[in-house]
Write an enzyme that holds these catalytic residues in place. Structure first.
Site, PDB file in Angstrom:
ATOM      1  N   SER A   1       0.716  -1.061  -0.292  1.00  0.00           N
ATOM      2  CA  SER A   1       0.065  -0.062  -0.150  1.00  0.00           C
ATOM      3  C   SER A   1       0.864   1.549  -0.085  1.00  0.00           C
ATOM      4  O   SER A   1       1.256   1.421   0.735  1.00  0.00           O
ATOM      5  CB  SER A   1      -1.063   0.078   1.227  1.00  0.00           C
ATOM      6  OG  SER A   1      -1.779   1.710   1.586  1.00  0.00           O
TER       7      SER A   1
ATOM      8  N   LYS B   1     -10.387  -6.585 -12.247  1.00  0.00           N
ATOM      9  CA  LYS B   1     -11.124  -6.425 -13.821  1.00  0.00           C
ATOM     10  C   LYS B   1     -10.719  -4.371 -13.482  1.00  0.00           C
ATOM     11  O   LYS B   1     -11.519  -3.865 -12.798  1.00  0.00           O
ATOM     12  CB  LYS B   1     -12.662  -6.883 -14.261  1.00  0.00           C
ATOM     13  CG  LYS B   1     -13.555  -6.256 -13.477  1.00  0.00           C
ATOM     14  CD  LYS B   1     -13.894  -4.838 -12.491  1.00  0.00           C
ATOM     15  CE  LYS B   1     -14.722  -3.866 -13.813  1.00  0.00           C
ATOM     16  NZ  LYS B   1     -15.095  -3.195 -13.157  1.00  0.00           N
TER      17      LYS B   1
HETATM   18  P1  NAP Z   1      -9.012   2.634  -5.506  1.00  0.00           P
HETATM   19  O1  NAP Z   1      -9.616   2.887  -4.266  1.00  0.00           O
HETATM   20  O2  NAP Z   1      -8.612   4.043  -5.819  1.00  0.00           O
HETATM   21  O3  NAP Z   1      -8.350   1.936  -4.999  1.00  0.00           O
HETATM   22  C1  NAP Z   1      -6.867   1.586  -5.586  1.00  0.00           C
HETATM   23  C2  NAP Z   1      -5.704   1.527  -4.789  1.00  0.00           C
HETATM   24  O4  NAP Z   1      -4.851   1.184  -5.532  1.00  0.00           O
HETATM   25  C3  NAP Z   1      -5.753   2.636  -4.055  1.00  0.00           C
HETATM   26  O5  NAP Z   1      -6.267   3.237  -3.091  1.00  0.00           O
HETATM   27  C4  NAP Z   1      -3.798   2.097  -4.082  1.00  0.00           C
HETATM   28  O6  NAP Z   1      -3.411   1.550  -2.382  1.00  0.00           O
HETATM   29  C5  NAP Z   1      -3.384   1.475  -4.749  1.00  0.00           C
HETATM   30  N1  NAP Z   1      -2.589   2.280  -5.742  1.00  0.00           N
HETATM   31  C6  NAP Z   1      -1.104   2.154  -6.531  1.00  0.00           C
HETATM   32  N2  NAP Z   1      -1.149   3.120  -7.224  1.00  0.00           N
HETATM   33  C7  NAP Z   1      -1.789   3.444  -7.810  1.00  0.00           C
HETATM   34  C8  NAP Z   1      -2.581   4.894  -8.212  1.00  0.00           C
HETATM   35  N3  NAP Z   1      -1.681   5.152  -9.057  1.00  0.00           N
HETATM   36  N4  NAP Z   1      -3.933   5.508  -8.762  1.00  0.00           N
HETATM   37  C9  NAP Z   1      -4.439   5.384  -7.910  1.00  0.00           C
HETATM   38  N5  NAP Z   1      -4.511   4.099  -6.814  1.00  0.00           N
HETATM   39  C10 NAP Z   1      -3.252   3.419  -6.841  1.00  0.00           C
HETATM   40  O7  NAP Z   1     -10.505   1.668  -6.141  1.00  0.00           O
HETATM   41  P2  NAP Z   1     -11.198   0.224  -6.591  1.00  0.00           P
HETATM   42  O8  NAP Z   1     -12.768   1.180  -6.343  1.00  0.00           O
HETATM   43  O9  NAP Z   1     -10.431  -0.109  -5.618  1.00  0.00           O
HETATM   44  O10 NAP Z   1     -10.769  -0.032  -7.568  1.00  0.00           O
HETATM   45  C11 NAP Z   1      -9.421  -0.753  -7.864  1.00  0.00           C
HETATM   46  C12 NAP Z   1      -9.783  -1.931  -9.142  1.00  0.00           C
HETATM   47  O11 NAP Z   1     -11.196  -3.011  -8.788  1.00  0.00           O
HETATM   48  C13 NAP Z   1     -10.216  -1.198 -10.271  1.00  0.00           C
HETATM   49  O12 NAP Z   1      -9.709  -1.739 -11.495  1.00  0.00           O
HETATM   50  C14 NAP Z   1     -11.911  -1.142 -10.340  1.00  0.00           C
HETATM   51  O13 NAP Z   1     -12.624  -1.038 -11.681  1.00  0.00           O
HETATM   52  C15 NAP Z   1     -12.291  -2.920  -9.504  1.00  0.00           C
HETATM   53  N6  NAP Z   1     -13.348  -2.536  -8.792  1.00  0.00           N
HETATM   54  C16 NAP Z   1     -14.039  -1.610  -8.220  1.00  0.00           C
HETATM   55  C17 NAP Z   1     -15.175  -1.855  -7.725  1.00  0.00           C
HETATM   56  C18 NAP Z   1     -15.624  -0.873  -6.698  1.00  0.00           C
HETATM   57  O14 NAP Z   1     -16.429  -0.863  -6.322  1.00  0.00           O
HETATM   58  N7  NAP Z   1     -15.243   0.751  -6.525  1.00  0.00           N
HETATM   59  C19 NAP Z   1     -15.833  -3.431  -8.150  1.00  0.00           C
HETATM   60  C20 NAP Z   1     -15.575  -4.492  -8.770  1.00  0.00           C
HETATM   61  C21 NAP Z   1     -14.107  -3.490  -8.920  1.00  0.00           C
HETATM   62  P3  NAP Z   1      -2.551   1.868  -1.879  1.00  0.00           P
HETATM   63  O15 NAP Z   1      -2.968   3.836  -1.134  1.00  0.00           O
HETATM   64  O16 NAP Z   1      -3.089   1.153  -0.161  1.00  0.00           O
HETATM   65  O17 NAP Z   1      -1.572   2.211  -2.245  1.00  0.00           O
END
Ligand code: NAP
Length: 312
Positions: A36, A91
């Site tokens: 993270s 995904k």
């Molecule tokens: P998110 O909340 O933005 O989380 C992504 C995490 O990845 C960030 O919190 C960060 O965690 C890490 N990270 C590392 N490098 C990064 C960068 N350059 N930019 C942004 N984040 C970076 O997104 P999420 O909703 O969890 O989505 C992540 C994936 O899961 C996507 O592909 C999305 O399509 C998929 N997804 C999302 C959902 C939903 O409901 N949101 C549902 C199913 C699938 P650290 O701070 O811990 O490094």
């Protein structure tokens, strides 16, 4: 049974909502560490700022689940494969098809397991719909995928950047069901993408599909990210025998002619981890590129419309 030790990379919304709780309750896996950039640990386990630090510190952890946005997935998956890991990835897999092709080839070259998850595919109602549509055929299909970006991607600016997919990020979940259940291939005929004038990805998308089928089925989709009255995640099919088959709630409810024939709760991520365990047992890669390929065509065929600015 000895559990397999796995590390979660990227501790954002989906890791916290699904991956970490599912691993906590898994009979097959146990969490070894997180990676993270913000230093978010889970249950007091080790946390590393980069995957390279994880691989150096805990070389015996041979599995990673990559839960970052898609833009950095190619780099992270390559790095994991090069470090000898078997990899599960969220995904959409990557931002481009050539990146995905490269990952498949690289995993094969290194003899590692690569698993592309599509969570919406892991619903018994989706499997039942697929069987019904295989029997009955499809004469029409309509996808309606509407949700609130503020609820499902709160503050996530990456969704608005090039390669962030915009409303096609949830829309690809619909495509993962659509491409799984349709009894014949479909192609994008036309698409209209509405972009907030101050953003780089669409907030609303309309699509019509063609199929090359002699019976000329009518196939279309609409995605919208400003739905504040609850989610509409529905695919409605008209079949060759005159039935209306509807998948609702993202694939958790199946209706035939309005009667609910199957309805279940959310066990998508538990089923995905079960499947990953099976893939590891058989040392098999599982990557379904069809949803990304179809979505890439939506962008290739897209007519652009400028909409109002979007602010969180
Ligand atoms: P998110 O909340 O933005 O989380 C992504 C995490 O990845 C960030 O919190 C960060 O965690 C890490 N990270 C590392 N490098 C990064 C960068 N350059 N930019 C942004 N984040 C970076 O997104 P999420 O909703 O969890 O989505 C992540 C994936 O899961 C996507 O592909 C999305 O399509 C998929 N997804 C999302 C959902 C939903 O409901 N949101 C549902 C199913 C699938 P650290 O701070 O811990 O490094």
């Amino acid at each position: 049974m000895v559990k397999r030790r796995i590390a979660v990379i990227g501790v954002g919304k989906i890791a916290q909502d699904q991956h970490l709780p599912v691993i906590d309750n898994s009979e097959d896996f146990e969490l070894a560490a997180t990676v993270s950039t913000r230093g978010l640990a889970h249950n007091g386990l080790p946390v590393f700022k980069t995957p390279a630090e994880l691989y150096a510190a805990l070389p015996d952890v041979s599995l990673v689940s990559i839960c970052t946005p898609p833009g950095i997935r190619h780099q992270y998956v390559r790095e994991a494969l090069d470090a000898g890991k078997d990899v599960m990835m969220e995904k959409p897999p990557t931002t481009t098809i050539s990146e995905l092709d490269d990952l498949i080839a690289h995993a094969k070259r290194l003899d590692r397991v690569l698993y592309q998850t599509w969570h919406s595919q892991y619903n018994p109602a989706v499997d039942r719909a697929r069987a019904l549509l295989a029997e009955q055929g499809v004469t029409a299909a309509r996808i309606d995928w509407r949700e609130s970006v503020r609820k499902w991607h709160p503050g996530q600016d990456w969704v608005w950047e090039p390669g962030g997919f915009g409303v096609c990020d949830p829309g690809i979940n619909a495509f993962s069901i659509f491409t799984k259940v349709m009894p014949y291939p479909v192609f994008v005929e036309a698409s209209k993408l509405t972009f907030p004038a101050n953003r780089q990805t669409p907030i609303d998308v309309d699509i019509t599909f063609k199929s090359g089928q002699a019976h000329k089925p009518i196939l279309s989709a609409g995605f919208n990210w400003l739905e504040e009255n609850g989610e509409i995640w529905t695919i409605r099919f008209e079949t060759g025998t005159g039935d209306v088959i509807k998948l609702e709630a993202g694939g958790r409810t199946l209706r035939v002619n309005d009667a609910v024939v199957l309805q279940h709760g959310d066990s998508e991520y538990a089923a995905m981890y079960d499947h990953f365990a099976d893939l590891l047992d058989s040392h098999t890669t599982d990557v379904d590129a069809a949803p990304l390929r179809l979505m890439a065509d939506v962008f290739l065929m897209g007519a652009r419309v400028n909409g109002p600015d979007f602010e969180w």
